[in-house]
Write a protein that holds these residues in place. Structure first.
Motif, PDB file in Angstrom:
ATOM      1  N   MET A 243       0.844  -1.197   0.000  1.00 25.38           N
ATOM      2  CA  MET A 243       0.000   0.000   0.000  1.00 25.38           C
ATOM      3  C   MET A 243       0.878   1.246   0.000  1.00 25.38           C
ATOM      4  N   THR A 244       0.515   2.225  -0.823  1.00 24.77           N
ATOM      5  CA  THR A 244       1.256   3.479  -0.897  1.00 24.77           C
ATOM      6  C   THR A 244       0.877   4.378   0.270  1.00 24.77           C
ATOM      7  N   ASN A 245       1.869   4.926   0.928  1.00 21.09           N
ATOM      8  CA  ASN A 245       1.631   5.853   2.025  1.00 21.09           C
ATOM      9  C   ASN A 245       1.868   7.283   1.559  1.00 21.09           C
ATOM     10  N   LEU A 246       0.955   8.164   1.949  1.00 26.83           N
ATOM     11  CA  LEU A 246       1.064   9.578   1.605  1.00 26.83           C
ATOM     12  C   LEU A 246       1.374  10.382   2.857  1.00 26.83           C
ATOM     13  N   VAL A 247       2.189  11.403   2.698  1.00 26.56           N
ATOM     14  CA  VAL A 247       2.511  12.319   3.783  1.00 26.56           C
ATOM     15  C   VAL A 247       2.254  13.733   3.291  1.00 26.56           C
ATOM     16  N   LEU A 248       1.560  14.533   4.092  1.00 32.76           N
ATOM     17  CA  LEU A 248       1.273  15.913   3.732  1.00 32.76           C
ATOM     18  C   LEU A 248       2.297  16.827   4.389  1.00 32.76           C
ATOM     19  N   ALA A 249       3.094  17.496   3.560  1.00 33.56           N
ATOM     20  CA  ALA A 249       4.131  18.398   4.069  1.00 33.56           C
ATOM     21  C   ALA A 249       3.513  19.761   4.357  1.00 33.56           C
ATOM     22  N   SER A 250       2.702  19.795   5.394  1.00 35.58           N
ATOM     23  CA  SER A 250       1.967  21.018   5.704  1.00 35.58           C
ATOM     24  C   SER A 250       1.368  20.912   7.095  1.00 35.58           C
ATOM     25  N   SER A 251       1.217  22.062   7.731  1.00 33.88           N
ATOM     26  CA  SER A 251       0.498  22.123   9.008  1.00 33.88           C
ATOM     27  C   SER A 251      -0.920  22.634   8.796  1.00 33.88           C
TER      28      SER A 251
ATOM     29  N   GLN B  17      13.879  15.334   3.858  1.00 35.30           N
ATOM     30  CA  GLN B  17      15.188  15.438   4.512  1.00 35.30           C
ATOM     31  C   GLN B  17      15.066  15.267   6.023  1.00 35.30           C
ATOM     32  N   GLN B  18      14.024  15.866   6.601  1.00 36.36           N
ATOM     33  CA  GLN B  18      13.828  15.783   8.049  1.00 36.36           C
ATOM     34  C   GLN B  18      13.557  14.349   8.511  1.00 36.36           C
ATOM     35  N   HIS B  19      12.964  13.554   7.624  1.00 38.35           N
ATOM     36  CA  HIS B  19      12.579  12.182   7.986  1.00 38.35           C
ATOM     37  C   HIS B  19      13.246  11.168   7.063  1.00 38.35           C
ATOM     38  N   SER B  20      14.489  11.455   6.702  1.00 37.47           N
ATOM     39  CA  SER B  20      15.243  10.550   5.840  1.00 37.47           C
ATOM     40  C   SER B  20      15.330   9.157   6.476  1.00 37.47           C
ATOM     41  N   GLY B  21      14.999   8.147   5.657  1.00 32.90           N
ATOM     42  CA  GLY B  21      14.999   6.784   6.145  1.00 32.90           C
ATOM     43  C   GLY B  21      13.646   6.312   6.623  1.00 32.90           C
ATOM     44  N   THR B  22      12.812   7.257   7.047  1.00 31.76           N
ATOM     45  CA  THR B  22      11.463   6.914   7.518  1.00 31.76           C
ATOM     46  C   THR B  22      10.432   7.044   6.411  1.00 31.76           C
ATOM     47  N   PHE B  23      10.528   8.135   5.651  1.00 27.98           N
ATOM     48  CA  PHE B  23       9.539   8.408   4.606  1.00 27.98           C
ATOM     49  C   PHE B  23      10.086   8.164   3.195  1.00 27.98           C
TER      50      PHE B  23
ATOM     51  N   ILE C 124       5.110   8.862  -0.555  1.00 27.05           N
ATOM     52  CA  ILE C 124       4.942   9.997  -1.467  1.00 27.05           C
ATOM     53  C   ILE C 124       4.591  11.209  -0.605  1.00 27.05           C
ATOM     54  N   ILE C 125       5.453  12.199  -0.653  1.00 23.67           N
ATOM     55  CA  ILE C 125       5.250  13.399   0.154  1.00 23.67           C
ATOM     56  C   ILE C 125       4.593  14.477  -0.696  1.00 23.67           C
ATOM     57  N   ILE C 126       3.514  15.039  -0.179  1.00 17.99           N
ATOM     58  CA  ILE C 126       2.733  16.050  -0.896  1.00 17.99           C
ATOM     59  C   ILE C 126       3.065  17.429  -0.331  1.00 17.99           C
ATOM     60  N   GLY C 127       3.631  18.275  -1.174  1.00 14.82           N
ATOM     61  CA  GLY C 127       3.841  19.668  -0.809  1.00 14.82           C
ATOM     62  C   GLY C 127       2.889  20.535  -1.618  1.00 14.82           C
TER      63      GLY C 127
ATOM     64  N   LEU D 292       4.841  16.447  -5.702  1.00 21.20           N
ATOM     65  CA  LEU D 292       4.880  15.077  -5.196  1.00 21.20           C
ATOM     66  C   LEU D 292       6.333  14.609  -5.249  1.00 21.20           C
ATOM     67  N   HIS D 293       6.817  14.116  -4.117  1.00 20.94           N
ATOM     68  CA  HIS D 293       8.234  13.739  -4.013  1.00 20.94           C
ATOM     69  C   HIS D 293       8.365  12.380  -3.332  1.00 20.94           C
ATOM     70  N   ARG D 294       9.127  11.504  -3.964  1.00 19.59           N
ATOM     71  CA  ARG D 294       9.450  10.201  -3.353  1.00 19.59           C
ATOM     72  C   ARG D 294      10.968  10.051  -3.366  1.00 19.59           C
ATOM     73  N   ALA D 295      11.551  10.037  -2.164  1.00 11.25           N
ATOM     74  CA  ALA D 295      13.004  10.024  -2.034  1.00 11.25           C
ATOM     75  C   ALA D 295      13.626   8.731  -2.562  1.00 11.25           C
TER      76      ALA D 295
END
Length: 206
Positions: free
Chosen positions: A1-9, A58-64, A68-71, A116-119
Motif C-alpha cells: 500500500m502506498t503511504n502519503l505524507v502531507l508536508a503542511s500544518s 530530509q527531516q525524515h530521511s529513512g522513515t519516509f 509519497i510526500i505532498i507539498g 509530489l516527491h518520493r526520495a
C-alpha cells in the motif's frame, strides 16, 4: 500500500484529503516563504511547494523514503495602484481588511501549486492550478464584519471560500473548487496516477 505524507500544518489541506477518505500523516516543513526578487506568483508557488516536500523528506530521511510526500502552496496575485501585488496570509485583522479592500471589484488569480516527491526513487513532480476569483464590490464595513466573524487570518487572500467567504465573490473560474481552499485534489489525482501508478479513488474507497 502506498503511504502519503502531507508536508503542511494546514488544517484545510488535511481536511480536503479527509473529505475524500484519505487519512495522511502531516509534518510541518518550516521554510522561509519570502518571495525572491522579481519572482512570479507561479514560480513562487511551485518553488515553495517543492521546498516543503523536500524539506520533510530530509527531516525524515529513512522513515519516509518510500512514501509519497505532498507539498502544496498557494499565492494570490492582484493588480494594485503600484502594479501586481502578491497576497499571502494576512495574520492580522487590519492586514486582512486591507487585502479585501484591495481585491474588491477585481479579478484575483490564485496559483495553487502541488509537488509530489518520493526520495527512494528520486522522483519529483510539480504542477500548478490557477483559479480566477472575481470579487464583489463590498463596503469596508461589510468586509471588516466578515473578517471579525470568520477570522481568515491564516488564509492567503483573507477569506475562507468553504465558509462565509464565498459571499465575497461574483464568480469563481476553476476546474476544481478545492484548489481555492488550498489543495488541487483533481490535479493530485492526475499526478499520482500518471507518475506513481497510484489510484486515489481505490485508496479512498478501501
Amino acid at each position: 500500500m502506498t503511504n502519503l505524507v502531507l508536508a503542511s500544518s494546514s488544517q484545510y489541506r488535511k481536511m480536503l484529503l479527509a473529505n475524500i477518505g484519505i487519512q495522511v500523516d502531516t509534518c510541518s516543513p518550516e521554510i522561509d516563504e519570502s518571495p525572491l526578487p522579481n519572482e512570479t506568483a507561479t514560480a513562487l508557488s511551485l518553488r515553495l511547494a517543492q521546498q516543503k516536500a523536500e524539506k520533510v523528506a530530509q527531516q525524515h530521511s529513512g522513515t519516509f523514503d518510500e512514501h509519497i510526500i505532498i507539498g502544496s502552496d498557494q499565492v494570490a496575485l492582484v493588480e494594485s495602484p503600484s502594479g501586481p501585488r502578491l497576497l499571502g496570509k494576512p495574520l492580522s485583522i487590519e492586514n486582512a481588511v486591507d487585502q479585501l479592500l484591495l481585491c474588491r471589484g477585481k479579478t484575483v488569480i490564485f496559483h495553487t501549486a502541488i509537488c509530489l516527491h518520493r526520495a527512494a526513487t528520486n522522483t519529483t513532480v510539480t504542477e500548478v492550478e490557477k483559479t480566477k476569483v472575481v470579487f464583489r464590490h463590498n463596503t469596508e464595513d461589510a468586509l471588516r464584519a466578515y473578517v471579525e466573524k470568520e477570522r481568515p487570518l491564516d488564509c492567503a487572500g483573507s477569506f475562507k471560500s468553504e465558509g462565509m467567504g464565498v459571499l465575497l465573490f461574483e464568480r469563481i473560474e476553476s476546474r476544481d473548487p478545492n484548489s481555492l481552499i488550498g489543495l488541487p485534489v483533481m490535479l493530485l489525482n492526475d499526478l499520482l496516477a500518471t507518475h506513481f501508478d497510484v489510484d486515489l479513488l481505490a485508496m479512498a474507497a478501501r
